[in-house]
Design an enzyme around this catalytic site. Structure first.
Site, PDB file in Angstrom:
ATOM      1  N   GLY A  27       0.821  -1.200   0.000  1.00  0.00           N
ATOM      2  CA  GLY A  27       0.000   0.000   0.000  1.00  0.00           C
ATOM      3  C   GLY A  27       0.851   1.242   0.000  1.00  0.00           C
ATOM      4  O   GLY A  27       1.949   1.267  -0.563  1.00  0.00           O
ATOM      5  N   ASP A 137      11.463  -9.230   6.076  1.00  0.00           N
ATOM      6  CA  ASP A 137      11.858  -8.245   5.071  1.00  0.00           C
ATOM      7  C   ASP A 137      12.923  -7.298   5.640  1.00  0.00           C
ATOM      8  O   ASP A 137      12.792  -6.082   5.570  1.00  0.00           O
ATOM      9  CB  ASP A 137      10.643  -7.445   4.583  1.00  0.00           C
ATOM     10  CG  ASP A 137      10.893  -6.754   3.244  1.00  0.00           C
ATOM     11  OD1 ASP A 137      11.879  -7.112   2.564  1.00  0.00           O
ATOM     12  OD2 ASP A 137      10.126  -5.852   2.887  1.00  0.00           O
TER      13      ASP A 137
END
Length: 739
Positions: A27, A137
């Site tokens: 997003g 990540d």
């Protein structure tokens, strides 16, 4: 920061959106500012994920777990709405650049900087893993650089996006070039995967190159699985721990804790080269100089759900109106404060006053007699009317441990309020105070939370007096939907859907200190961080604000149990005009003794945590002249609280100590919110939205909150000076502090 797009919302939950920080697969990341002035990085999830019920379940779970991560080097989650049409997550904003930008600008970092970077990031990952998370990540873009060290961001989000790795077409959860071999192959991903990724980050930081090269993602993934990492140029002292992280087999890699210990080393002076520190200072200054936002309030009856991005009630911009345009103030009238002593239905924003209670307390003669009645019986239970429902308010506090002074003060203040309210025949409820001694420790705190959540008569809890106790119970109370109020905890990482803080947060309390120090201009300020989460939160804002105001300052981080002799000598040597200690009472006492022994003559200041009798006892004469800011009023000295102090003395045969008035206010606030619902049955879920939509004028301060997340927006900062062995109340304006 980038300009907003036409499709970006103007407000998300309690945050006014200022601009874009970036966009990615999940997003967009927006810069938001709360009504209290705190900046946050707000991550708004893409619609394709929001419409996936499985994603909702994972996102809800991961956000709950991410709130439990407790590390100075991991950026905390401060707010979230997992149920909004467009779910979002807010983390504390760090104005420094990402590691990727720093390396692109300056090339590889010095070996000492890489060692410092690695030990702090390993410590952050250890906290992430202890909380039951895997980051998935770890990459240079998710490492932000601050003047005191790095910050790891975005833990908990990657796993929410996908529980496998490569299930969606052309989507890899993680970043090629920094993924582990098992992650690249879609295998099981656990803590060793994060350690591999950290090894890649450290190799990149040391050399300026990705250890598995560049090019198409497929090529980098292939090299990650089959080829040895490029470690050429990594300094000899760093090569063994970095190479161990890059082992292909997960079992051959060190744990995050082992890596932290292997890289631990004292780093004298700044941890980054001067050019990068200047870049951080410039970015910090720009963020701190953002223009203020005029507050807006919805008109009565405004529809919409708090915390929902882009819907009515959250100031979503209209078509054709720029997203960053200020609201039309003329069309949003500000309600006039009114006193509603007996509201019959909940309102969006209600101003309540404690005037009725004060009348009873100051009426003299028989009007105070009821304060001494039997505390276990309500008037109507003695035959004066129909039996009223009894609402139990839990008190979880340290009543016998190191924080018992504060815990007992809260108990006695809350007890006075419960007795007063139960004795009033005009109220629809009787009240009961259920006590639990958590001794300031995690184990007893968890047991107290279990008991309160199981007792269905308990509609809210006043908790807790120790940071370990608070952290141990929030998830349980959140899961049970049991409202939690605190009068002495100000850690922004504790925010959740049931938690409401009744005081300014730890960073906000430093605003008047900044004004005081920047106005004096008398030499440098030595800002001392005790290495705890509290110390970091209080000193970080102060350090950045002083730099932005070009006021000279020197940061120092010391262990809480250090004797501070060297620090005191440095304060004298540098002719520091002020020394501020951001930490607890015992550490402050040791610093006070060391400063006195070294002959320091400048100003010494402290924060909320030092407003504790232990500081006076342990520092002795060395405490004289210290100044501190606190969110607890002195009831005997503050005009609005003197009537309360009189009643407290009559009930408890002693002056009202700090935090007694605040606990008294907390119980009255809950009672007024329950009364405002206008019905006989009050459930736990009824109180939080009513509470957060209320402004309450208590005896200690005016309480107000952001309705979306419970952030405190009221007043309540007070100033003290140690004089003649006690805390002397100076008032609620920093101008009252001695020059």
């Amino acid at each position: 920061m980038q300009p907003l797009h036409a499709t970006d919302p103007a407000r998300i939950g309690g945050y006014r959106v200022l601009g874009r920080l970036g966009a990615g697969g999940m997003g967009v990341v927006l810069l938001g500012r709360s009504a209290g002035g705190a900046l946050a990085a707000v991550k708004l999830v893409r619609a394709e994920y929001a419409d996936d019920p499985d994603f909702r379940v994972r996102f809800r779970r991961e956000v709950a777990v991410a709130r439990r991560v407790r590390s100075r080097w991991a950026v905390p989650v401060v707010d979230a709405d997992t149920e909004a049409p467009a779910p979002w997550l807010a983390t504390e904003f760090v104005p420094g650049p990402p590691l990727s930008d720093a390396v692109a600008r300056a090339g590889g970092l010095p070996a000492s900087s890489v060692r410092f970077l690695g030990s702090r990031l390993a410590e952050a990952l250890d906290a992430v893993h202890e909380a039951g998370l895997v980051h998935r990540d770890v990459k240079p873009a998710n490492v932000l650089l601050a003047t005191d060290g790095p910050r790891l961001i975005d833990f908990g989000i990657a796993r929410a996006l996908d529980d496998t790795v490569l299930t969606a077409t052309d989507v890899v959860i993680g970043s090629p070039g920094f993924l582990s071999p098992e992650q690249a192959q879609g295998g099981h991903v656990g803590p060793p995967s994060d350690v591999f990724s950290l090894g890649c980050v450290l190799a990149y930081a040391a050399t300026g190159r990705r250890p598995f090269g560049t090019g198409p993602a497929e090529a980098m993934l292939f090299r990650t699985v089959h080829d040895a990492a490029d470690t050429f140029g990594i300094p000899d002292g760093l090569l063994p721990p970095v190479a161990a992280c890059l082992a292909k087999a997960p079992g051959d890699r060190p744990t995050a804790a082992q890596l932290r210990d292997a890289l631990a080393e004292d780093t004298p002076g700044p941890w980054l080269p001067g050019g990068l520190l200047q870049l951080i200072a410039e970015r910090s200054a720009r963020m701190l100089q953002l223009p203020d936002i005029e507050p807006t309030r919805p008109t009565a009856g405004t529809a919409g759900t708090a915390g929902t991005a882009g819907t009515a009630g959250t100031a979503a911009h209209a078509p054709g109106v720029p997203a960053d345009a200020p609201p039309a103030a003329a069309s949003v009238p500000v309600p006039v404060p009114v006193s509603l002593p007996a509201p019959t239905r909940p309102r969006r924003r209600t101003v309540l006053a404690a005037g009725g209670a004060l009348t009873l307390l100051t009426g003299g003669g028989g009007s105070a007699a009821w304060l001494l009645r039997d505390k276990d019986s309500a008037p109507d239970e003695k035959g004066s009317g129909p039996v009223r429902p009894v609402l139990a308010i839990g008190l979880q506090a340290d009543l016998s441990g190191p924080g018992q002074t504060v815990g007992r003060a809260q108990r006695d203040g809350a007890l006075l309020a419960v007795e007063e309210l139960t004795s009033r025949e005009d109220l629809p409820f009787a009240f009961r105070l259920a006590e639990s001694d958590d001794r300031g420790a995690a184990g007893p705190a968890a047991a107290a939370a279990a008991a309160f959540t199981a007792d269905t008569s308990v509609v809210a809890v006043l908790a807790a007096t120790g940071p370990a106790a608070v952290a141990a119970v929030l998830a349980r109370y959140d899961q049970a939907g049991l409202p939690v109020l605190t009068v002495n905890d100000g850690d922004t990482t504790h925010l959740n859907r049931v938690y409401t803080c009744l005081r300014p947060n730890d960073a906000y309390q430093m605003r008047p200190v900044v004004e005081y120090l920047t106005g004096r201009r008398r030499g440098t300020t030595l800002v001392v961080d005790d290495g705890t989460p509290y110390g970091w939160q209080t000193t970080r804002f102060l350090s950045e604000a002083l730099r932005a105001g070009k006021s000279p300052m020197t940061p120092a981080t010391v262990a809480p149990d250090a004797d501070h002799t060297d620090l005191a000598r440095e304060a004298v040597r540098s002719a520091a005009g002020a020394v501020l200690y951001g930490g607890g009472p015992s550490g402050a006492a040791r610093l006070a003794v060391a400063l006195a022994a070294a002959g320091y003559r400048g100003r010494a200041l402290a924060t909320q945590a030092v407003h504790d009798p232990r500081f006076l006892q342990e520092a002795g004469a060395a405490a004289e002249g210290w100044l501190l800011v606190s969110t607890a009023v002195d009831p005997a000295a503050a005009p609005a609280a003197r009537a309360f102090d009189t009643a407290f003395r009559a009930r408890h045969r002693a002056p009202a100590p700090p935090y007694a008035a605040e606990a008294y206010d907390a119980v009255h606030l809950l009672a007024r919110c329950a009364q405002g619902l206008g019905r006989a049955q009050v459930g736990r879920g009824d109180l939080v939205p009513t509470l957060r939509g209320t402004t309450y004028e208590g005896v200690s301060k005016t309480y107000a909150f952001e309705q979306a997340n419970g952030t405190y927006t009221g007043d309540g900062l007070f100033f003290y000076e140690v004089a003649s062995g006690r805390f002397r109340f100076l008032g609620n304006r920093s101008t009252a502090w001695p020059v």
